[in-house]
Design a protein around this motif. Structure first.
Motif, PDB file in Angstrom:
ATOM      1  N   GLU A   7      51.387  50.721  18.095  1.00 55.26           N
ATOM      2  CA  GLU A   7      52.665  51.323  18.468  1.00 55.26           C
ATOM      3  C   GLU A   7      52.637  52.835  18.266  1.00 55.26           C
ATOM      4  O   GLU A   7      51.925  53.354  17.420  1.00 55.26           O
ATOM      5  CB  GLU A   7      53.801  50.686  17.669  1.00 55.26           C
ATOM      6  CG  GLU A   7      54.029  49.217  17.996  1.00 55.26           C
ATOM      7  CD  GLU A   7      54.366  48.986  19.473  1.00 55.26           C
ATOM      8  OE1 GLU A   7      54.966  49.889  20.094  1.00 55.26           O
ATOM      9  OE2 GLU A   7      54.006  47.926  20.000  1.00 55.26           O
TER      10      GLU A   7
ATOM     11  N   VAL B  73      52.332  50.082  11.321  1.00 61.34           N
ATOM     12  CA  VAL B  73      52.797  49.973  12.711  1.00 61.34           C
ATOM     13  C   VAL B  73      51.720  50.505  13.659  1.00 61.34           C
ATOM     14  O   VAL B  73      51.412  49.891  14.682  1.00 61.34           O
ATOM     15  CB  VAL B  73      54.111  50.765  12.940  1.00 61.34           C
ATOM     16  CG1 VAL B  73      54.618  50.545  14.365  1.00 61.34           C
ATOM     17  CG2 VAL B  73      55.178  50.342  11.936  1.00 61.34           C
TER      18      VAL B  73
ATOM     19  N   MET C 293      54.911  54.942  17.197  1.00 65.24           N
ATOM     20  CA  MET C 293      55.725  55.540  16.145  1.00 65.24           C
ATOM     21  C   MET C 293      54.936  56.466  15.204  1.00 65.24           C
ATOM     22  O   MET C 293      53.846  56.139  14.825  1.00 65.24           O
ATOM     23  CB  MET C 293      56.340  54.415  15.323  1.00 65.24           C
ATOM     24  CG  MET C 293      57.405  54.887  14.368  1.00 65.24           C
ATOM     25  SD  MET C 293      58.206  53.461  13.617  1.00 65.24           S
ATOM     26  CE  MET C 293      59.056  52.814  15.052  1.00 65.24           C
TER      27      MET C 293
ATOM     28  N   GLU D  59      58.058  48.214  18.487  1.00 65.74           N
ATOM     29  CA  GLU D  59      58.532  48.884  17.275  1.00 65.74           C
ATOM     30  C   GLU D  59      59.679  48.083  16.642  1.00 65.74           C
ATOM     31  O   GLU D  59      59.705  47.881  15.428  1.00 65.74           O
ATOM     32  CB  GLU D  59      59.005  50.304  17.605  1.00 65.74           C
ATOM     33  CG  GLU D  59      57.867  51.269  17.899  1.00 65.74           C
ATOM     34  CD  GLU D  59      58.338  52.599  18.455  1.00 65.74           C
ATOM     35  OE1 GLU D  59      57.559  53.559  18.432  1.00 65.74           O
ATOM     36  OE2 GLU D  59      59.497  52.678  18.940  1.00 65.74           O
TER      37      GLU D  59
ATOM     38  N   LEU E 290      54.756  53.225   8.498  1.00 64.23           N
ATOM     39  CA  LEU E 290      54.930  53.446   9.937  1.00 64.23           C
ATOM     40  C   LEU E 290      53.638  53.836  10.651  1.00 64.23           C
ATOM     41  O   LEU E 290      53.376  53.381  11.759  1.00 64.23           O
ATOM     42  CB  LEU E 290      55.993  54.518  10.195  1.00 64.23           C
ATOM     43  CG  LEU E 290      57.396  54.201   9.664  1.00 64.23           C
ATOM     44  CD1 LEU E 290      58.364  55.298  10.049  1.00 64.23           C
ATOM     45  CD2 LEU E 290      57.899  52.854  10.193  1.00 64.23           C
TER      46      LEU E 290
ATOM     47  N   LEU F 211      63.773  52.959  20.748  1.00 66.66           N
ATOM     48  CA  LEU F 211      62.665  52.255  20.113  1.00 66.66           C
ATOM     49  C   LEU F 211      62.072  51.279  21.127  1.00 66.66           C
ATOM     50  O   LEU F 211      62.811  50.669  21.913  1.00 66.66           O
ATOM     51  CB  LEU F 211      63.165  51.477  18.887  1.00 66.66           C
ATOM     52  CG  LEU F 211      63.568  52.325  17.682  1.00 66.66           C
ATOM     53  CD1 LEU F 211      64.382  51.488  16.692  1.00 66.66           C
ATOM     54  CD2 LEU F 211      62.345  52.912  16.984  1.00 66.66           C
TER      55      LEU F 211
END
Lengths: 141, 141, 141, 141
Positions: free
Chosen positions: D48, D43, D50, D132, D39, D128
């Motif tokens: 992103e 990600v 997250m 994501e 993540l 989200l």
């Protein structure tokens, strides 16, 4: 007359490592709990900012004198101060089981930590307040 | 010419505490990993019993010189020996990020540990073997 | 009438992670302490071998229902059994602060663990003894 | 065609408990590292929010299928997504050593985690983002 703070430190089964003894690094966690108990709960109760505002650990020294195994009963940690400066102070500890009718005192470790007062707001070292110094001096041996 | 062993120590996100830095007690775990890497993987590869037979930690001293935050890249730990006695020896460490084109070296901590050779079979302190002493001496600074 | 065992679980400041809450994996340590308290201290006090002889964790399921922050006061963990088989059993838990005059009960987590009886002597799964089954059944809900 | 992310998870000697195996609660730390690796590093590399913004663990389920002992080599963890909702998603894992010429694959644990997207800014659950969801869907099995 200065004071010593005694913290009753609960052990956890998982504090033991593959040798079946409390792992040496876990002792620093015990010392941290004793310190938090002194600085947060006791100093904090007097309205001082310490711990809420942060203190940094600058140095640890620790002597291991006997192996410690998990048991339900907490181990005792005596905590006191050794030096109180303008922006830093030194805390000393003794981790032990007190003497009973059947046996002598057992000392598992003795240690000391130099701490530096820190301000989370300015992200920098700060001076100890008068209130903090007064409190810490009461525990000076 | 003596050697220094360099261990690439992976961090874990959960090594950070509520202040967002690697917790001070976790550094001792990092030192333990560096020591295990030296004593078990390297000495063990030479057929010596050390670590399999057990060594006890007698003393730690550690200076924290810069805060460390979690990142995917490992931190480097240099490990060497400072003293090699009949039944004990001292290991020293430096936890750091090496210098790059953009910045100087960052030293997060320096530390030393006194270790005592131990026999799990007899549950008592034992002498270092000639092989162990020869190996440890190769890392003596 | 079956019983529920209530364990007063002390928190540690270092149980918190960088988000300032008790880390999710640390809850399993809390459940382990509650289980050890039930199986070792309580069953063990009845002369049964469990925990001394070993039990293996086969499965955990845990729901996190509220964030938990460090405080000096222990959190309560209710422990009981859900199923008692020939060689395995399931323990269920509720981690909570009880209701007070000022506020409702707060439930931080509910969980269950399937455990398998194990013999360290033969290094294999073993059957629960009659004594162990009787004890565990007393906590069956 | 959906992807599986494979994380090489380093063990620590101190992950073992008094039974000489990696402690059951430590597996959740391994899963956390695998998740952070997916993540934050993967990600996050796509810009992103997250993990930087926070995700809450709502549920874990884990089956332990073989004991794991410390060794210098990392254990592999396959990570993928099982469900991607508006404000939450489920991650699944397999902790294993791959098959070699000498032996079959060894699976130590299988597990799943339900995560809820969280905003540190508003201290509340959030939806989200499209980015994501697109990223998580690429790992959907």
């Amino acid at each position: 007359v200065s004071q010593v703070h005694t913290y009753r430190c609960p052990l956890r089964w998982s504090d033991m490592d593959a040798f079946g003894h409390v792992n040496n690094s876990r002792y620093l966690t015990y010392l941290e709990e004793a310190r938090v108990d002194l600085l947060l709960n006791t100093v904090g109760a007097h309205g001082e900012a310490m711990m809420r505002d942060g203190v940094l650990v600058a140095h640890h020294s620790i002597d291991y004198t006997a192996p410690l195994e998990f048991r339900p009963e907490p181990v005792l940690i005596d905590v006191w101060t050794q030096k109180v400066g303008g922006a830093s102070f030194t805390v000393a500890y003794r981790v032990y089981d007190p003497a009973t009718d059947e046996r002598d005192e057992i000392v598992y470790a003795t240690a000391s930590t130099r701490l530096v007062a820190f301000s989370l707001a300015t992200n920098s070292v700060r001076r100890l307040t008068e209130g903090e110094r007064a409190f810490l001096t009461a525990y000076l041996q």
